[in-house]
Scaffold this motif. Structure first.
Motif, PDB file in Angstrom:
ATOM      1  N   VAL A   6       0.872  -1.174   0.000  1.00 55.84           N
ATOM      2  CA  VAL A   6       0.000   0.000   0.000  1.00 55.84           C
ATOM      3  C   VAL A   6       0.911   1.228   0.000  1.00 55.84           C
ATOM      4  O   VAL A   6       1.714   1.407   0.917  1.00 55.84           O
ATOM      5  CB  VAL A   6      -0.914   0.025   1.243  1.00 55.84           C
ATOM      6  CG1 VAL A   6      -1.727   1.311   1.285  1.00 55.84           C
ATOM      7  CG2 VAL A   6      -1.808  -1.199   1.276  1.00 55.84           C
ATOM      8  N   THR A   7       0.806   2.050  -1.047  1.00 55.30           N
ATOM      9  CA  THR A   7       1.588   3.279  -1.127  1.00 55.30           C
ATOM     10  C   THR A   7       0.683   4.447  -0.766  1.00 55.30           C
ATOM     11  O   THR A   7      -0.300   4.711  -1.450  1.00 55.30           O
ATOM     12  CB  THR A   7       2.188   3.469  -2.531  1.00 55.30           C
ATOM     13  OG1 THR A   7       3.000   2.329  -2.839  1.00 55.30           O
ATOM     14  CG2 THR A   7       3.040   4.727  -2.597  1.00 55.30           C
ATOM     15  N   VAL A   8       1.027   5.105   0.333  1.00 55.39           N
ATOM     16  CA  VAL A   8       0.239   6.227   0.847  1.00 55.39           C
ATOM     17  C   VAL A   8       0.832   7.510   0.282  1.00 55.39           C
ATOM     18  O   VAL A   8       2.044   7.715   0.335  1.00 55.39           O
ATOM     19  CB  VAL A   8       0.262   6.238   2.389  1.00 55.39           C
ATOM     20  CG1 VAL A   8      -0.626   7.339   2.927  1.00 55.39           C
ATOM     21  CG2 VAL A   8      -0.158   4.880   2.937  1.00 55.39           C
ATOM     22  N   THR A   9      -0.028   8.384  -0.279  1.00 61.29           N
ATOM     23  CA  THR A   9       0.450   9.601  -0.937  1.00 61.29           C
ATOM     24  C   THR A   9      -0.290  10.838  -0.427  1.00 61.29           C
ATOM     25  O   THR A   9      -1.214  11.325  -1.067  1.00 61.29           O
ATOM     26  CB  THR A   9       0.294   9.497  -2.468  1.00 61.29           C
ATOM     27  OG1 THR A   9      -1.058   9.130  -2.764  1.00 61.29           O
ATOM     28  CG2 THR A   9       1.230   8.478  -3.066  1.00 61.29           C
ATOM     29  N   PRO A  10       0.113  11.336   0.737  1.00 55.35           N
ATOM     30  CA  PRO A  10      -0.517  12.568   1.223  1.00 55.35           C
ATOM     31  C   PRO A  10      -0.091  13.750   0.348  1.00 55.35           C
ATOM     32  O   PRO A  10       0.962  13.700  -0.292  1.00 55.35           O
ATOM     33  CB  PRO A  10       0.028  12.713   2.644  1.00 55.35           C
ATOM     34  CG  PRO A  10       1.321  11.988   2.632  1.00 55.35           C
ATOM     35  CD  PRO A  10       1.158  10.867   1.636  1.00 55.35           C
ATOM     36  N   PRO A  11      -0.894  14.819   0.322  1.00 52.53           N
ATOM     37  CA  PRO A  11      -0.487  15.992  -0.459  1.00 52.53           C
ATOM     38  C   PRO A  11       0.744  16.644   0.156  1.00 52.53           C
ATOM     39  O   PRO A  11       0.940  16.587   1.364  1.00 52.53           O
ATOM     40  CB  PRO A  11      -1.695  16.924  -0.359  1.00 52.53           C
ATOM     41  CG  PRO A  11      -2.452  16.469   0.837  1.00 52.53           C
ATOM     42  CD  PRO A  11      -2.164  15.007   0.999  1.00 52.53           C
TER      43      PRO A  11
END
Length: 96
Positions: A6-11
């Motif tokens: 799971v790749t989490v990409t917050p702004p």
């Protein structure tokens, strides 16, 4: 179990911006066919990033996400990756 990442990409944010929702945006690699993960992503924190009064006060850079959890599927060994990117503050200073 097969691996799933799971790749989490917050702004990305600037110094002094409010800390964004670190659990908000993510993608998964490694699932087969119509397989999916269940649950809700939660617990992500930006390791080493400092927040004071709700605003990010750390220097510009990349802060790895840790503590992410909550997504499961018994056929997969789920791991998490991602980082919060902090960019320099965009300000203009003028003398009067």
């Amino acid at each position: 179990p097969a691996p799933a990442v799971v790749t989490v990409t917050p702004p990305q944010v600037q110094h002094s911006d409010p800390l964004p929702d670190l659990d908000g945006s993510w993608t998964v690699d490694g699932l087969l066919g119509t397989d999916a993960l269940s649950g809700q992503l939660a617990g992500c924190t930006a390791a080493g990033a400092t927040v004071v009064g709700g605003q990010v006060t750390s220097p510009a850079g990349s802060y790895d996400l840790t503590g992410c959890a909550g997504l499961t599927n018994p056929n997969y060994d789920v791991s998490y990756a991602g980082a919060l990117t902090l960019v320099p503050e965009d300000v203009t200073v003028a003398y009067d």
